[in-house]
Motif scaffolding. Structure first.
Motif, mmCIF file in Angstrom:
data_model
loop_
_atom_site.group_PDB
_atom_site.id
_atom_site.type_symbol
_atom_site.label_atom_id
_atom_site.label_comp_id
_atom_site.label_asym_id
_atom_site.label_seq_id
_atom_site.Cartn_x
_atom_site.Cartn_y
_atom_site.Cartn_z
ATOM 1 N N LEU A 210 -18.922 -6.118 5.664
ATOM 2 C CA LEU A 210 -17.997 -4.908 5.798
ATOM 3 C C LEU A 210 -17.132 -4.616 4.574
ATOM 4 O O LEU A 210 -17.251 -3.487 3.839
ATOM 5 N N PHE A 211 -16.963 -5.543 3.829
ATOM 6 C CA PHE A 211 -15.915 -5.524 2.598
ATOM 7 C C PHE A 211 -16.938 -5.280 1.551
ATOM 8 O O PHE A 211 -16.406 -4.607 0.318
ATOM 9 N N THR A 212 -18.051 -5.967 1.233
ATOM 10 C CA THR A 212 -18.662 -5.773 -0.046
ATOM 11 C C THR A 212 -19.994 -5.014 0.096
ATOM 12 O O THR A 212 -20.652 -4.575 -0.971
ATOM 13 N N VAL A 213 -20.320 -4.553 1.237
ATOM 14 C CA VAL A 213 -21.534 -3.728 1.362
ATOM 15 C C VAL A 213 -21.008 -2.378 1.845
ATOM 16 O O VAL A 213 -21.717 -1.382 1.183
ATOM 17 N N ASN A 214 -20.303 -2.212 2.983
ATOM 18 C CA ASN A 214 -20.160 -0.872 3.707
ATOM 19 C C ASN A 214 -19.047 -0.235 2.738
ATOM 20 O O ASN A 214 -19.110 1.111 2.702
ATOM 21 N N LEU A 215 -18.043 -0.922 2.443
ATOM 22 C CA LEU A 215 -16.770 -0.205 1.898
ATOM 23 C C LEU A 215 -17.156 0.509 0.749
ATOM 24 O O LEU A 215 -16.640 1.823 0.707
ATOM 25 N N PRO A 216 -17.877 0.216 -0.140
ATOM 26 C CA PRO A 216 -18.151 0.791 -1.259
ATOM 27 C C PRO A 216 -19.029 1.888 -0.891
ATOM 28 O O PRO A 216 -18.946 3.031 -1.782
ATOM 29 N N LEU A 217 -19.678 2.088 0.235
ATOM 30 C CA LEU A 217 -20.660 3.209 0.303
ATOM 31 C C LEU A 217 -19.724 4.249 1.311
ATOM 32 O O LEU A 217 -20.210 5.472 1.111
ATOM 33 N N VAL A 218 -18.768 3.867 1.682
ATOM 34 C CA VAL A 218 -17.879 4.862 2.456
ATOM 35 C C VAL A 218 -16.476 5.235 1.807
ATOM 36 O O VAL A 218 -15.701 5.716 2.320
ATOM 37 N N TRP A 219 -16.407 5.019 0.425
ATOM 38 C CA TRP A 219 -15.391 5.507 -0.230
ATOM 39 C C TRP A 219 -15.185 6.857 -0.312
ATOM 40 O O TRP A 219 -13.843 7.333 -0.228
ATOM 41 N N PRO A 220 -15.882 7.869 -0.120
ATOM 42 C CA PRO A 220 -15.511 9.109 0.067
ATOM 43 C C PRO A 220 -14.624 9.292 1.479
ATOM 44 O O PRO A 220 -13.677 10.279 1.571
ATOM 45 N N GLY A 221 -15.172 8.682 2.393
ATOM 46 C CA GLY A 221 -14.346 8.622 3.864
ATOM 47 C C GLY A 221 -12.874 8.062 3.783
ATOM 48 O O GLY A 221 -12.047 8.404 4.133
ATOM 49 N N ILE A 222 -12.710 6.886 2.906
ATOM 50 C CA ILE A 222 -11.667 6.397 2.680
ATOM 51 C C ILE A 222 -10.573 7.248 1.806
ATOM 52 O O ILE A 222 -9.683 7.395 2.351
ATOM 53 N N VAL A 223 -11.257 7.743 0.915
ATOM 54 C CA VAL A 223 -10.444 8.599 0.077
ATOM 55 C C VAL A 223 -9.772 9.791 0.934
ATOM 56 O O VAL A 223 -8.647 10.226 0.835
ATOM 57 N N THR A 224 -10.543 10.281 1.826
ATOM 58 C CA THR A 224 -10.256 11.628 2.851
ATOM 59 C C THR A 224 -9.402 11.178 3.615
ATOM 60 O O THR A 224 -8.170 11.895 3.903
ATOM 61 N N ALA A 225 -9.388 9.909 4.034
ATOM 62 C CA ALA A 225 -8.197 9.471 5.090
ATOM 63 C C ALA A 225 -7.052 9.241 4.256
ATOM 64 O O ALA A 225 -5.885 9.487 4.704
ATOM 65 N N VAL A 226 -7.005 8.559 3.121
ATOM 66 C CA VAL A 226 -6.100 8.268 2.464
ATOM 67 C C VAL A 226 -5.090 9.602 1.872
ATOM 68 O O VAL A 226 -3.852 9.691 2.001
ATOM 69 N N ILE A 227 -6.018 10.758 1.550
ATOM 70 C CA ILE A 227 -5.185 11.911 1.080
ATOM 71 C C ILE A 227 -4.389 12.558 2.493
ATOM 72 O O ILE A 227 -3.457 13.127 2.492
ATOM 73 N N PHE A 228 -5.174 12.483 3.504
ATOM 74 C CA PHE A 228 -4.711 13.228 4.784
ATOM 75 C C PHE A 228 -3.653 12.558 5.258
ATOM 76 O O PHE A 228 -2.692 13.230 5.645
ATOM 77 N N THR A 229 -3.511 11.360 5.237
ATOM 78 C CA THR A 229 -2.561 10.597 5.831
ATOM 79 C C THR A 229 -1.545 10.344 4.863
ATOM 80 O O THR A 229 0.108 10.704 5.226
ATOM 81 N N PHE A 230 -1.411 10.346 3.555
ATOM 82 C CA PHE A 230 -0.350 10.463 2.600
ATOM 83 C C PHE A 230 0.364 11.782 2.657
ATOM 84 O O PHE A 230 1.557 11.781 2.740
ATOM 85 N N VAL A 231 -0.652 12.659 2.504
ATOM 86 C CA VAL A 231 0.071 14.260 2.413
ATOM 87 C C VAL A 231 0.708 14.588 3.706
ATOM 88 O O VAL A 231 1.870 15.087 3.815
ATOM 89 N N SER A 232 0.261 14.305 4.766
ATOM 90 C CA SER A 232 0.679 14.465 6.278
ATOM 91 C C SER A 232 2.311 13.447 6.276
ATOM 92 O O SER A 232 3.001 14.154 6.705
ATOM 93 N N ALA A 233 2.290 12.449 5.954
ATOM 94 C CA ALA A 233 3.458 11.487 6.064
ATOM 95 C C ALA A 233 4.508 12.106 5.094
ATOM 96 O O ALA A 233 5.677 12.150 5.155
ATOM 97 N N TRP A 234 3.922 12.676 3.638
ATOM 98 C CA TRP A 234 4.965 13.097 2.942
ATOM 99 C C TRP A 234 5.757 14.298 3.264
ATOM 100 O O TRP A 234 6.625 14.550 3.188
#
Length: 302
Positions: A210-234
């Motif tokens: 999960l952490f060494t193989v999959n997470l580097p491949l789903v960075w765009p999804g993580i970035v999308t989740a971070v942006i949406f969550t941070f802006v919504s909470a802000w």
């Protein structure tokens, strides 16, 4: 017999033939220029409200309310507005900004800690009720804090969390968790399972996969989740207005309303606080953009 003078022969200059390659390159440059012009116009339309706020924050209140309005400050740039708005006794903006940062950052971290393993599990394993669970995740997006403020207020009173940062962290995380889970589920599902199997053959466990193989491949999804969550909470306002009663604990979205009175409004401070509230979001996008681009090519395939 006299020799006749030679008749000059006119040789036409070689014609410059317009090749197909030159025509294609010229058309490409024209299309590029047209797209650039259209993009500049669209960017100007979207940036105009922010430019109006920036210019308004550097005006006096009388210039903002003048009829007809003055588009640029007539009495000089009022940089003192940014200094004086922090000294307003009824609006402790320093504490409000700190409260907003803590709530938004902690909510984003909590969402990532919960949504990442949940999205990976729903994408990789088939279990009874899986589709019903994912459908329920989408349904919860129809519920917003604005329509649940009364219930949230009573619940936080029961948990003895009213008027605390923890209350808003839990509320913002709960309302953004479903979107982050669904987005990251789609990215995990797009990764071939053969990559996981290859890593497991090499001796990697499930967590390492999960952490060494999959997470580097789903960075765009993580970035999308971070942006949406941070802006919504802000930007969250409704729940904060009801639950956060202490002036020092309130986020900027609530503190901004203190400058809007019943009979008068300090518009120069409203614009100034709005500009201050925008800056951290711009910094987030500037920092995370590299991660978004790098995530498209990150990871390893054996």
């Amino acid at each position: 017999m006299a020799a006749t003078a030679p008749v000059p022969v006119h040789v036409p200059a070689p014609l410059k033939l317009r090749t197909r390659g030159n025509s294609t390159a010229e058309n490409s440059r024209r299309r590029m220029g047209l797209r650039s012009a259209i993009g500049a116009v669209i960017a100007l339309v979207f940036l105009t409200p922010y430019l109006i706020m920036l210019v308004g924050s550097l005006k006096t209140r009388s210039e903002i309310l003048a009829v007809p309005p003055a588009y640029f400050p007539q009495d000089g740039l009022q940089f003192g507005n940014y200094a004086s708005m922090w000294d307003t006794p009824e609006t402790p903006l320093t504490f409000n900004l700190m409260s907003t940062v803590i709530i938004a950052v902690c909510s984003t971290i909590l969402v990532l800690l919960v949504a990442t393993p949940a999205a990976y599990y729903t994408a990789r394993f088939r279990f009874p009720g899986r589709m019903a669970f994912l459908f329920l995740v989408i349904i919860t997006q129809m519920l917003q804090p604005a329509v649940l403020t009364a219930g949230l207020f009573r619940q936080m009173l029961w948990l003895d969390l009213n008027d605390t940062w923890l209350a808003m962290i839990l509320i913002n995380a709960a309302f953004n968790l479903c979107f982050a889970l669904w987005i990251m589920h789609s990215f995990f599902a797009a990764i071939p399972k053969e990559i996981d199997e290859a890593a497991q053959i090499d001796g990697a466990g499930r967590l390492r996969v999960l952490f060494t193989v999959n997470l580097p491949l789903v960075w765009p999804g993580i970035v999308t989740a971070v942006i949406f969550t941070f802006v919504s909470a802000w930007n969250e306002f409704a729940a904060s207005l009801v639950i956060m009663s202490t002036a020092e604990n309130q986020p900027l979205s609530v503190a901004l309303t203190k400058f809007i009175g019943q009979y008068s409004t300090s518009w120069q401070y409203v614009f100034g606080v709005s500009i201050v509230a925008i800056v951290p979001v711009i910094i987030l996008f500037a920092v995370i953009e590299k991660r978004l681009i790098g995530g498209l090519t990150a990871g390893a395939v054996k």
